[in-house]
Design a protein around this motif. Structure first.
Motif, PDB file in Angstrom:
ATOM      1  N   SER A  44      25.926  58.780  47.187  1.00 46.29           N
ATOM      2  CA  SER A  44      26.910  58.826  46.352  1.00 46.29           C
ATOM      3  C   SER A  44      26.448  58.707  44.631  1.00 46.29           C
ATOM      4  O   SER A  44      25.473  58.124  44.392  1.00 46.29           O
ATOM      5  CB  SER A  44      28.416  58.135  46.335  1.00 46.29           C
ATOM      6  OG  SER A  44      27.960  56.829  46.317  1.00 46.29           O
ATOM      7  N   SER A  45      27.152  59.536  43.687  1.00 45.65           N
ATOM      8  CA  SER A  45      26.922  59.379  42.374  1.00 45.65           C
ATOM      9  C   SER A  45      26.684  58.033  41.799  1.00 45.65           C
ATOM     10  O   SER A  45      27.688  57.176  42.217  1.00 45.65           O
ATOM     11  CB  SER A  45      27.934  60.152  41.440  1.00 45.65           C
ATOM     12  OG  SER A  45      27.333  59.881  40.215  1.00 45.65           O
ATOM     13  N   GLY A  46      25.725  57.450  41.264  1.00 44.46           N
ATOM     14  CA  GLY A  46      25.563  56.063  40.880  1.00 44.46           C
ATOM     15  C   GLY A  46      25.098  55.232  41.640  1.00 44.46           C
ATOM     16  O   GLY A  46      24.826  53.950  41.505  1.00 44.46           O
ATOM     17  N   GLY A  61      21.877  55.164  42.469  1.00 40.98           N
ATOM     18  CA  GLY A  61      20.651  54.647  42.155  1.00 40.98           C
ATOM     19  C   GLY A  61      19.620  55.557  42.455  1.00 40.98           C
ATOM     20  O   GLY A  61      18.377  55.175  42.377  1.00 40.98           O
ATOM     21  N   LYS A  62      19.912  56.748  42.930  1.00 39.82           N
ATOM     22  CA  LYS A  62      18.864  57.643  43.453  1.00 39.82           C
ATOM     23  C   LYS A  62      17.841  58.180  42.364  1.00 39.82           C
ATOM     24  O   LYS A  62      16.547  58.023  42.468  1.00 39.82           O
ATOM     25  CB  LYS A  62      19.444  58.953  44.008  1.00 39.82           C
ATOM     26  CG  LYS A  62      20.391  58.854  44.985  1.00 39.82           C
ATOM     27  CD  LYS A  62      21.277  60.052  45.482  1.00 39.82           C
ATOM     28  CE  LYS A  62      21.844  60.835  44.272  1.00 39.82           C
ATOM     29  NZ  LYS A  62      23.199  59.903  43.765  1.00 39.82           N
ATOM     30  N   SER A  63      18.387  58.442  41.304  1.00 39.69           N
ATOM     31  CA  SER A  63      17.572  58.935  40.059  1.00 39.69           C
ATOM     32  C   SER A  63      16.673  57.690  39.303  1.00 39.69           C
ATOM     33  O   SER A  63      15.698  57.940  39.350  1.00 39.69           O
ATOM     34  CB  SER A  63      18.422  59.414  38.852  1.00 39.69           C
ATOM     35  OG  SER A  63      19.303  60.515  39.215  1.00 39.69           O
ATOM     36  N   THR A  64      17.401  56.486  39.423  1.00 39.35           N
ATOM     37  CA  THR A  64      16.829  55.425  39.189  1.00 39.35           C
ATOM     38  C   THR A  64      15.505  55.056  39.732  1.00 39.35           C
ATOM     39  O   THR A  64      14.577  54.558  39.539  1.00 39.35           O
ATOM     40  CB  THR A  64      17.615  54.180  38.857  1.00 39.35           C
ATOM     41  OG1 THR A  64      18.845  54.400  38.327  1.00 39.35           O
ATOM     42  CG2 THR A  64      16.865  52.814  38.272  1.00 39.35           C
ATOM     43  N   LEU A  65      15.843  55.170  41.277  1.00 38.25           N
ATOM     44  CA  LEU A  65      14.589  55.045  42.163  1.00 38.25           C
ATOM     45  C   LEU A  65      13.463  55.670  41.704  1.00 38.25           C
ATOM     46  O   LEU A  65      12.334  55.273  41.951  1.00 38.25           O
ATOM     47  CB  LEU A  65      15.107  55.000  43.717  1.00 38.25           C
ATOM     48  CG  LEU A  65      13.903  55.055  44.881  1.00 38.25           C
ATOM     49  CD1 LEU A  65      13.314  53.779  44.804  1.00 38.25           C
ATOM     50  CD2 LEU A  65      14.874  55.415  46.138  1.00 38.25           C
TER      51      LEU A  65
HETATM   52  N1  ATP Z   1      19.537  54.234  30.879  1.00 36.82           N
HETATM   53  C1  ATP Z   1      20.454  53.568  31.528  1.00 36.82           C
HETATM   54  N2  ATP Z   1      21.268  52.677  30.890  1.00 36.82           N
HETATM   55  C2  ATP Z   1      22.365  51.945  31.607  1.00 36.82           C
HETATM   56  N3  ATP Z   1      22.841  52.307  32.661  1.00 36.82           N
HETATM   57  C3  ATP Z   1      22.092  53.269  33.237  1.00 36.82           C
HETATM   58  C4  ATP Z   1      20.966  54.042  32.682  1.00 36.82           C
HETATM   59  N4  ATP Z   1      20.592  54.912  33.635  1.00 36.82           N
HETATM   60  C5  ATP Z   1      21.203  54.736  34.642  1.00 36.82           C
HETATM   61  N5  ATP Z   1      22.293  53.777  34.618  1.00 36.82           N
HETATM   62  C6  ATP Z   1      23.288  53.381  35.391  1.00 36.82           C
HETATM   63  O1  ATP Z   1      22.649  53.080  36.657  1.00 36.82           O
HETATM   64  C7  ATP Z   1      23.593  53.643  37.708  1.00 36.82           C
HETATM   65  C8  ATP Z   1      22.737  54.618  38.669  1.00 36.82           C
HETATM   66  O2  ATP Z   1      22.384  55.520  38.178  1.00 36.82           O
HETATM   67  P1  ATP Z   1      21.409  56.691  38.661  1.00 36.82           P
HETATM   68  O3  ATP Z   1      21.403  57.958  37.681  1.00 36.82           O
HETATM   69  O4  ATP Z   1      20.063  56.349  39.324  1.00 36.82           O
HETATM   70  O5  ATP Z   1      22.383  57.277  39.861  1.00 36.82           O
HETATM   71  P2  ATP Z   1      22.235  58.499  40.888  1.00 36.82           P
HETATM   72  O6  ATP Z   1      22.236  58.055  42.068  1.00 36.82           O
HETATM   73  O7  ATP Z   1      21.064  59.183  40.477  1.00 36.82           O
HETATM   74  O8  ATP Z   1      23.664  59.246  40.608  1.00 36.82           O
HETATM   75  P3  ATP Z   1      23.805  60.754  40.239  1.00 36.82           P
HETATM   76  O9  ATP Z   1      24.310  61.382  41.696  1.00 36.82           O
HETATM   77  O10 ATP Z   1      24.945  60.892  39.487  1.00 36.82           O
HETATM   78  O11 ATP Z   1      22.855  61.382  39.731  1.00 36.82           O
HETATM   79  C9  ATP Z   1      24.752  54.293  37.158  1.00 36.82           C
HETATM   80  O12 ATP Z   1      25.892  53.582  37.120  1.00 36.82           O
HETATM   81  C10 ATP Z   1      24.201  54.720  35.530  1.00 36.82           C
HETATM   82  O13 ATP Z   1      25.225  54.556  34.751  1.00 36.82           O
END
Ligand code: ATP
Ligand code: MG
Lengths: 247, 237
Positions: free
Chosen positions: A39-41, A43-47
């Protein structure tokens, strides 16, 4: 399939007080196609971004090819090594705005790999043909549709002949009628052996190409497995909820 | 004596062009080039918050933006030679400070002054480049300096061009203050011929016309360059 090409252990990452990745372990074999959902948030992109050092991490270890990397303390040479052996396709395409599609693909070949311009041009044209953009070589990104831009970005990523390509929701920003053309290109390149780690919610695409699907939830990998099993018979409650949501 | 002597006015224009235009263009172009360099370096220091240099650049920009150019000119033109003279005798440099032509001092003070203004233009131009552009460049394996020179600067420059064009015209007009430091540019040459026949009105009007035309030409030039540099943003019809 060969040995693990990427191994991650105990990856942790916080933004300020928010712990986004809470200890992620992931293994990817050479040539493997791994789909990441969640789901959104979660952490996929962060990973993905911690793997090529677009983000720093707080804790964790990564084996990348021959290298052992302390994710909390990247060495310059390790950053260089990982980035010259990987590339990334972004949700927002990120083609260089001031360059034509052809120049976009040539840029890394000439500037980073030191390939001569003429040869780089041939290579670039080869990859642009592969993604179906040979008619648009001299167009600037602003003159292309989203689907065309993303196919150009895929050509740019592949032309560098990386070991791994990271895709972060490559079709999420596209109009529905343009999604298929990008997915088709990705299925085509998947047959060619490059390792792919793809964040996407396209279940059909996952079924077609994935060797493994990984589900993320709130900073952890909550379930993973072969696509035919996990997509049909998920065990984890969060996975079930998520699949129902996107079905 | 008639109120307005057309003959004189028409004669003054070529004289002003011949005696003053070269120095005006010379000072403008040298200033513009160095101001852009200083501005860019200052902008990068501010963006990357490089310690020590950052504090110095804050003071530098604040001082040159917070004091009149005319005052800066007087300080540099009268103050700098005194200091140089002092040190040159102290250390036995053996240079004759009085031989340094005044335009050299003007290069320095104009470049510093406009560099301070242009640093703000450069800063916002560099920051206006999308973060995704940097990231994409890193992921194809580019080094930091290459990301700047190949990806960020070209895009920043075309963002900055309209503002740079405005500053260029500002500099053209600003160089008229250099006459206080005995540099014979457009205004000074007009003053000289005006003094000859007490035809100041005609002479200054001739100077104004020359400034106007020069500014118009550069405005058109910058607009053309800007259009060309933005060709990548246009969708073809
Ligand atoms: N540069 C940043 N500074 C602060 N918080 C961040 C930053 N980048 C991401 N986050 C937070 O980290 C969490 C995970 O973000 P991430 O982008 O990894 O999620 P995601 O799984 O890729 O979601 P999505 O499907 O919406 O892309 C989110 O709550 C986001 O707000
Ligand atoms: Mg994301």
């Amino acid at each position: 399939m060969k040995d693990d090409f990427i191994t991650i252990r105990g990856l942790k990452k916080s933004f300020g007080k928010n712990e986004i990745l809470k200890g992620v372990d992931l293994d990817v074999k050479e040539g493997e196609k791994v789909i990441i959902m969640g789901s959104s948030g979660s952490g996929k992109s962060t990973l993905l971004r911690c793997m090529n050092r677009l983000e720093t991490s707080d804790h964790g270890l990564m084996f990348f090819g021959e290298r052992q990397i302390d994710l909390a303390h990247w060495l310059k040479k390790d950053i260089k090594y990982v980035r010259s052996n990987s590339s990334m396709v972004f949700q927002g395409y990120n083609l260089f705005k001031h360059m034509t599609v052809l120049e976009n693909v040539m840029e890394g070949l000439v500037q980073c790999k030191g390939i001569k311009k003429l040869e780089a041009k041939d290579i670039a044209i080869h990859y642009l043909e592969k993604v179906g953009l040979s008619e648009r070589l001299d167009y600037y990104p602003s003159a292309l549709s989203g689907g065309q831009q993303q196919r150009g970005a895929i050509a740019r990523a592949l032309a560098l002949q990386p070991k791994v390509v990271f895709f972060d929701e490559p079709t999420s920003a596209l109009d529905p009628e343009l999604v298929a053309e990008v997915l088709n290109v990705m299925e085509k390149i998947a047959e060619e052996g490059v390792t792919m780690i793809v964040v996407t919610h396209e279940v059909g695409f996952a079924k077609n190409i994935a060797d493994r699907v990984v589900f993320m939830d709130r900073g952890y990998i909550c379930e993973e497995g072969r696509p035919d099993q996990i997509l049909r018979y998920p065990r984890n409650n969060r996975t079930k909820e998520f699949l129902n949501l996107i079905a | 004596m008639s109120i307005f002597d057309w003959q004189f006015f028409r004669g003054a224009i070529p004289t002003v062009l011949k005696d003053g235009l070269l120095n005006t263009l010379n000072l403008t172009i040298v200033t513009f080039i160095f101001a852009c360099l200083i501005g860019l370096i200052t902008a990068l220091i501010k963006i990357y918050k490089i310690p020590v240099l950052y504090q110095i650049s804050l003071v530098y920009v604040s001082f040159f933006r917070g004091t009149p150019l005319l005052v800066q000119i007087l300080i540099f033109y009268y103050g700098l030679p005194t200091i140089l003279n002092h040190y040159s005798t102290d250390y036995g440099w053996n240079v004759d400070i009085s031989k340094i032509p005044p335009i050299i001092y003007m290069y320095v003070v104009f470049s510093l002054c406009y560099g301070a203004y242009i640093s703000e233009v450069m800063r916002s131009a560099v920051l206006s480049v999308d973060k995704g552009q940097h990231e994409a460049a890193y992921t194809i394996g580019m080094s930091g300096p290459k990301v700047l020179s190949r990806i960020v600067f070209p895009q920043a420059l075309s963002n900055a061009l309209p503002n740079l064009g405005n500053y260029f015209v500002d500099i053209v007009k600003g160089t008229s203050l250099a006459f206080t430091a005995t540099v014979v540019e457009i205004l000074a040459s007009a003053k000289i011929i005006g003094a000859r026949d007490y035809r100041y009105f005609e002479a200054y009007l001739a100077a104004a016309v020359v400034y106007w035309v020069v500014c118009l030409i550069f405005e058109v030039l910058f607009r053309t360059v800007e259009k060309r540099s933005r060709k990548y943003e246009r969708r073809p019809a």
